[in-house]
Design a protein around this motif. Structure first.
Motif, PDB file in Angstrom:
ATOM      1  N   PRO A  10      48.792  88.944  41.673  1.00  0.00           N
ATOM      2  CA  PRO A  10      47.609  88.081  41.788  1.00  0.00           C
ATOM      3  C   PRO A  10      47.132  87.876  43.221  1.00  0.00           C
ATOM      4  O   PRO A  10      45.927  87.958  43.497  1.00  0.00           O
ATOM      5  CB  PRO A  10      48.080  86.764  41.150  1.00  0.00           C
ATOM      6  CG  PRO A  10      49.103  87.192  40.149  1.00  0.00           C
ATOM      7  CD  PRO A  10      49.809  88.352  40.781  1.00  0.00           C
ATOM      8  N   GLY A  11      48.048  87.616  44.143  1.00  0.00           N
ATOM      9  CA  GLY A  11      47.632  87.401  45.526  1.00  0.00           C
ATOM     10  C   GLY A  11      47.027  88.640  46.147  1.00  0.00           C
ATOM     11  O   GLY A  11      46.056  88.562  46.907  1.00  0.00           O
ATOM     12  N   GLU A  12      47.589  89.820  45.815  1.00  0.00           N
ATOM     13  CA  GLU A  12      47.054  91.076  46.321  1.00  0.00           C
ATOM     14  C   GLU A  12      45.663  91.344  45.764  1.00  0.00           C
ATOM     15  O   GLU A  12      44.794  91.847  46.487  1.00  0.00           O
ATOM     16  CB  GLU A  12      47.980  92.230  45.942  1.00  0.00           C
ATOM     17  CG  GLU A  12      49.321  92.244  46.635  1.00  0.00           C
ATOM     18  CD  GLU A  12      50.174  93.409  46.183  1.00  0.00           C
ATOM     19  OE1 GLU A  12      50.863  94.009  47.024  1.00  0.00           O
ATOM     20  OE2 GLU A  12      50.150  93.717  44.973  1.00  0.00           O
ATOM     21  N   ARG A  13      45.456  91.008  44.494  1.00  0.00           N
ATOM     22  CA  ARG A  13      44.146  91.224  43.863  1.00  0.00           C
ATOM     23  C   ARG A  13      43.063  90.467  44.611  1.00  0.00           C
ATOM     24  O   ARG A  13      42.013  91.032  44.952  1.00  0.00           O
ATOM     25  CB  ARG A  13      44.177  90.769  42.395  1.00  0.00           C
ATOM     26  CG  ARG A  13      45.029  91.587  41.473  1.00  0.00           C
ATOM     27  CD  ARG A  13      44.625  91.393  40.029  1.00  0.00           C
ATOM     28  NE  ARG A  13      44.728  90.009  39.587  1.00  0.00           N
ATOM     29  CZ  ARG A  13      45.744  89.523  38.884  1.00  0.00           C
ATOM     30  NH1 ARG A  13      46.757  90.297  38.564  1.00  0.00           N
ATOM     31  NH2 ARG A  13      45.744  88.261  38.481  1.00  0.00           N
ATOM     32  N   VAL A  14      43.293  89.202  44.835  1.00  0.00           N
ATOM     33  CA  VAL A  14      42.292  88.367  45.504  1.00  0.00           C
ATOM     34  C   VAL A  14      42.052  88.862  46.924  1.00  0.00           C
ATOM     35  O   VAL A  14      40.910  88.966  47.379  1.00  0.00           O
ATOM     36  CB  VAL A  14      42.732  86.891  45.495  1.00  0.00           C
ATOM     37  CG1 VAL A  14      41.793  86.047  46.346  1.00  0.00           C
ATOM     38  CG2 VAL A  14      42.766  86.355  44.066  1.00  0.00           C
ATOM     39  N   ALA A  15      43.130  89.202  47.643  1.00  0.00           N
ATOM     40  CA  ALA A  15      42.991  89.647  49.027  1.00  0.00           C
ATOM     41  C   ALA A  15      42.183  90.934  49.116  1.00  0.00           C
ATOM     42  O   ALA A  15      41.327  91.084  50.001  1.00  0.00           O
ATOM     43  CB  ALA A  15      44.367  89.844  49.652  1.00  0.00           C
ATOM     44  N   LEU A  16      42.420  91.886  48.199  1.00  0.00           N
ATOM     45  CA  LEU A  16      41.690  93.147  48.232  1.00  0.00           C
ATOM     46  C   LEU A  16      40.204  92.929  47.988  1.00  0.00           C
ATOM     47  O   LEU A  16      39.357  93.508  48.676  1.00  0.00           O
ATOM     48  CB  LEU A  16      42.249  94.116  47.190  1.00  0.00           C
ATOM     49  CG  LEU A  16      41.548  95.483  47.142  1.00  0.00           C
ATOM     50  CD1 LEU A  16      41.821  96.281  48.414  1.00  0.00           C
ATOM     51  CD2 LEU A  16      41.976  96.275  45.912  1.00  0.00           C
ATOM     52  N   MET A  17      39.868  92.071  47.032  1.00  0.00           N
ATOM     53  CA  MET A  17      38.459  91.874  46.720  1.00  0.00           C
ATOM     54  C   MET A  17      37.769  90.991  47.752  1.00  0.00           C
ATOM     55  O   MET A  17      36.567  91.138  47.985  1.00  0.00           O
ATOM     56  CB  MET A  17      38.310  91.301  45.309  1.00  0.00           C
ATOM     57  CG  MET A  17      38.767  92.260  44.215  1.00  0.00           C
ATOM     58  SD  MET A  17      38.089  93.945  44.372  1.00  0.00           S
ATOM     59  CE  MET A  17      36.340  93.648  44.079  1.00  0.00           C
ATOM     60  N   GLN A  18      38.488  90.097  48.380  1.00  0.00           N
ATOM     61  CA  GLN A  18      37.902  89.351  49.499  1.00  0.00           C
ATOM     62  C   GLN A  18      37.593  90.302  50.649  1.00  0.00           C
ATOM     63  O   GLN A  18      36.543  90.181  51.303  1.00  0.00           O
ATOM     64  CB  GLN A  18      38.853  88.246  49.952  1.00  0.00           C
ATOM     65  CG  GLN A  18      38.928  87.058  49.001  1.00  0.00           C
ATOM     66  CD  GLN A  18      39.910  86.002  49.451  1.00  0.00           C
ATOM     67  OE1 GLN A  18      40.847  86.289  50.217  1.00  0.00           O
ATOM     68  NE2 GLN A  18      39.735  84.785  48.977  1.00  0.00           N
TER      69      GLN A  18
ATOM     70  N   VAL B 115      39.494  87.675  39.357  1.00  0.00           N
ATOM     71  CA  VAL B 115      38.776  88.495  40.332  1.00  0.00           C
ATOM     72  C   VAL B 115      37.284  88.479  40.040  1.00  0.00           C
ATOM     73  O   VAL B 115      36.451  88.282  40.934  1.00  0.00           O
ATOM     74  CB  VAL B 115      39.312  89.941  40.318  1.00  0.00           C
ATOM     75  CG1 VAL B 115      38.398  90.867  41.115  1.00  0.00           C
ATOM     76  CG2 VAL B 115      40.731  89.987  40.870  1.00  0.00           C
ATOM     77  N   VAL B 116      36.933  88.681  38.776  1.00  0.00           N
ATOM     78  CA  VAL B 116      35.515  88.748  38.402  1.00  0.00           C
ATOM     79  C   VAL B 116      34.785  87.468  38.759  1.00  0.00           C
ATOM     80  O   VAL B 116      33.767  87.480  39.465  1.00  0.00           O
ATOM     81  CB  VAL B 116      35.374  89.052  36.897  1.00  0.00           C
ATOM     82  CG1 VAL B 116      33.921  88.870  36.439  1.00  0.00           C
ATOM     83  CG2 VAL B 116      35.859  90.459  36.582  1.00  0.00           C
TER      84      VAL B 116
END
Length: 254
Positions: free
Chosen positions: A178-186, A208-209
């Motif tokens: 989860p933390g990686e997902r948010v960081a990548l999309m930010q 993310v969406v």
């Protein structure tokens, strides 16, 4: 102002099955548009018609007003369209910087002239791209040694090699924590704004969406059901009904 990407009434059938019917989308430069829907909704088919993997039966896909529908993926890439994949596409045996150099070699039409000077080809440019995605410090490590989240960042740097106007991201956070997902999309949002680049992405992760997209388009049974801001889509009764029983909960991102 003309939109960066204009998808107009595209349709696609496979035998007697109509996978996508009259779907229209627009995307502005600097904007993130998420394409979501239940399984079998037509997301991948729509996405692949934009990227050139599939040719629409009818309709148009316009980039800065030029119809790119039916062009091969490589030709679309040369029109200024980058792409990342659900399963990261990198060369595990090469170093991080060499992966980006390979993307630059391809962009410069020197992919078949790479040996023995590939290691020197635009290394400073490759390092600059890696710096943008936070991977410059690991430039000389083999990709095989990286954590998966870092591999996805390398793939993003490779997708940026041709300086795209449009970036297509197919399930960009699949397999990530989860933390990686948010960081990548930010990071993707930051790059889109800095580069004035539009981003179209498919995604199953609702955090993310609804946390990162500027607009959301919802497909159901091959048709566009709803489109709008994350809040508008979250509050749409038709969207809520379409997702009932799928296990997806349209909640606000924390």
């Amino acid at each position: 102002m003309t939109a960066l990407l204009q998808v107009q009434n595209i349709s696609k059938s496979f035998g007697g099955v109509q996978a996508v019917r009259d779907v229209s989308l627009t995307l502005q430069a600097g904007e993130l548009l998420a394409l979501i829907g239940p399984n079998g909704a037509g997301k991948s088919t729509t996405f692949n018609m934009v990227g050139g993997q599939l040719t629409p039966d009818r309709g148009s896909v316009r980039l800065h007003g030029n119809n790119i529908a039916g062009l091969a993926p490589r030709a679309i890439w040369r029109q200024g369209v980058g792409r990342t994949f659900q399963i990261a596409q990198t060369f595990a045996s090469l170093t991080v910087v060499e992966n980006v150099q390979m993307a630059l070699l391809s962009h410069d039409r020197r992919i078949f002239q790479w040996w023995p000077r590939a290691a020197a080809h635009r290394r400073s440019d490759a390092l600059a791209l890696l710096d943008q995605v936070g991977m410059a410090a690991q430039a000389d490590r083999p990709c095989s040694e990286l954590a998966y989240g870092d591999v996805k960042r390398v793939e993003l740097a490779m997708a940026l090699a041709p300086n795209p106007q449009l970036l297509l991201m197919d399930e960009p956070t699949a397999g990530m924590a989860p933390g990686e997902r948010v960081a990548l999309m930010q990071l993707t949002r930051q790059l889109a704004q800095q580069r004035h680049m539009g981003v179209l992405f498919t995604e199953h992760s609702m955090d993310v969406v609804f946390g990162q997209a500027d607009r959301v388009a919802v497909l159901v049974r091959g048709q566009l059901l709803a489109e709008g801001t994350p809040q508008q889509v979250r509050d749409d009764a038709r969207v809520q009904q379409a997702y009932l029983g799928t296990g997806l909960v349209l909640e606000k991102s924390q």
